[in-house]
Design a protein around this motif. Structure first.
Motif, short mmCIF file in Angstrom:
data_model
loop_
_atom_site.label_atom_id
_atom_site.label_comp_id
_atom_site.label_asym_id
_atom_site.label_seq_id
_atom_site.Cartn_x
_atom_site.Cartn_y
_atom_site.Cartn_z
N TYR A 119 0.77 -1.27 -0.12
CA TYR A 119 0.16 -0.14 0.05
C TYR A 119 0.80 1.25 -0.01
CZ TYR A 119 -3.46 3.44 1.40
OH TYR A 119 -4.20 4.47 1.52
N GLN A 120 1.53 1.38 0.85
CA GLN A 120 2.48 2.59 0.89
C GLN A 120 3.54 2.76 -0.38
OE1 GLN A 120 4.03 4.94 4.17
NE2 GLN A 120 4.10 5.83 1.92
N ALA A 121 3.83 1.64 -0.99
CA ALA A 121 4.36 1.86 -2.17
C ALA A 121 3.75 2.35 -3.42
CB ALA A 121 5.16 0.37 -2.55
N ALA A 122 2.36 1.84 -3.17
CA ALA A 122 1.36 2.31 -4.28
C ALA A 122 1.19 3.72 -4.05
CB ALA A 122 0.08 1.44 -4.11
N ILE A 123 1.11 4.26 -2.76
CA ILE A 123 0.72 5.69 -2.75
C ILE A 123 1.96 6.42 -3.16
CG2 ILE A 123 0.73 7.32 -0.80
CD1 ILE A 123 -1.88 6.11 -1.07
N LEU A 124 3.12 6.16 -2.84
CA LEU A 124 4.24 6.63 -3.37
C LEU A 124 4.27 6.52 -4.95
CD1 LEU A 124 6.76 5.63 -0.63
CD2 LEU A 124 6.13 7.97 -0.86
N ALA A 125 3.91 5.58 -5.46
CA ALA A 125 4.17 5.55 -6.92
C ALA A 125 3.20 6.47 -7.72
CB ALA A 125 3.76 3.94 -7.37
N TYR A 126 2.02 6.65 -6.92
CA TYR A 126 0.91 7.55 -7.45
C TYR A 126 1.58 9.00 -7.56
CZ TYR A 126 -3.57 10.12 -7.98
OH TYR A 126 -4.68 10.87 -8.32
N LEU A 127 2.46 9.36 -6.59
CA LEU A 127 3.13 10.83 -6.44
C LEU A 127 4.42 10.92 -6.97
CD1 LEU A 127 2.15 10.85 -2.48
CD2 LEU A 127 1.17 12.15 -4.48
N CYS A 128 5.33 9.79 -7.24
CA CYS A 128 6.73 9.96 -7.61
C CYS A 128 7.09 9.21 -8.96
CB CYS A 128 7.50 9.57 -6.48
SG CYS A 128 7.39 10.02 -4.83
#
Ligand code: SAH
Length: 241
Positions: A119-128
């Motif tokens: 989940y955390q990786a997916a949030i970061l992938a959305y932003l970065c």
């Protein structure tokens, strides 16, 4: 009542139960966007997370797809949840707090230690731009990989291995996020931080951990203590990879 009538009635009852269960299931699925909106409002925005892009990421990334089926209905609650192997997906607010503090943007390459649910990786992938995530438990790493492929998160690369050493091949990173707690901040992660980069990392012994913000300025490390936290310990693996 004759046997054939009884038989027909019990079949009818079974069909009614199955239809009811299916309706319950689909109702929950339909409710997820509303629950997600409430999670963002009450747990994240009202507690002080202001970055509009971060709030947008939490509105758009479906947390429930990263939560194991048996806990899915609890996905948007204000709590961490079990993901198997004695590990947990962090509470939504903690994920948001750690994300915002890194000032994520579309040009950034981020290293995450502890893929877990993904989940955390997916949030970061959305932003970065790119996310590199290392997980020590292969079943968890492979599960997250599968979800990223199915859901089209093409900018996340997962490695099964020991996060203590970082990921030299792709270093330096503009940001590093560690979602398991070592006793001390690993040297190799500080080395793999780019100039001007930020790292957010919990450290300390169980029940006495703090979240630290590390910044590299003119080649020097600045360290700031932020909030007390409770993360699963960072495991040691002897094998080299
Ligand atoms: N970021 C995750 C949180 C996972 S919990 C999420 O969004 O769900 C922390 C994870 O760190 C666990 O999956 C655990 O297996 C992993 N971990 C522990 N020690 C590690 C290490 N040395 N290297 C890589 N991952 C580690």
């Amino acid at each position: 009542m004759n046997t054939s009538l009884k038989f027909r009635i019990s079949w009818l009852a079974l069909i009614v139960i199955v239809i009811d269960c299916c309706k319950g299931q689909s109702k929950k699925e339909e409710d997820f966007p509303r629950m997600r909106k409430e999670m963002v409002e009450r747990q994240i925005k009202q507690r002080g997370i202001r970055d509009a892009n971060v709030l947008e990421a939490f509105m758009n990334v479906p947390r429930h797809i990263f939560v194991p089926a048996e806990y899915r209905s609890l996905s948007y609650k204000d709590t961490p949840l079990p993901i198997g192997f004695d590990q947990t997906i962090s509470q939504p607010y903690i994920v948001a707090y750690m994300t915002e503090i890194l000032n994520p943007d579309k040009n950034m390459r981020v290293l995450e230690i502890g893929t877990g649910s993904g989940y955390q990786a997916a949030i970061l992938a959305y932003l970065c731009k790119e996310v590199y995530s290392i997980e020590i438990i292969d079943s968890l790493g492979n599960r997250a990989k599968r979800i990223f492929e199915e859901e089209g998160y093409h900018n996340i690369k997962v490695k099964i291995g020991d996060g203590y050493k970082g990921w030299k091949e792709y270093a330096p990173f503009d940001a590093i996020i560690v979602t398991c707690a070592p006793s001390n901040i690993p040297e190799s992660l500080m080395e793999q931080l780019a100039e001007g980069g930020k790292m957010i990392i919990p450290a300390g012994e169980m029940y006495n951990q703090k979240l630290y913000l590390i910044e590299k300025v003119n080649g020097k490390i600045r360290q700031k203590e932020t909030i007390p936290v409770l993360f699963v310990p960072m495991k040691h693996k002897d094998k080299s990879d």
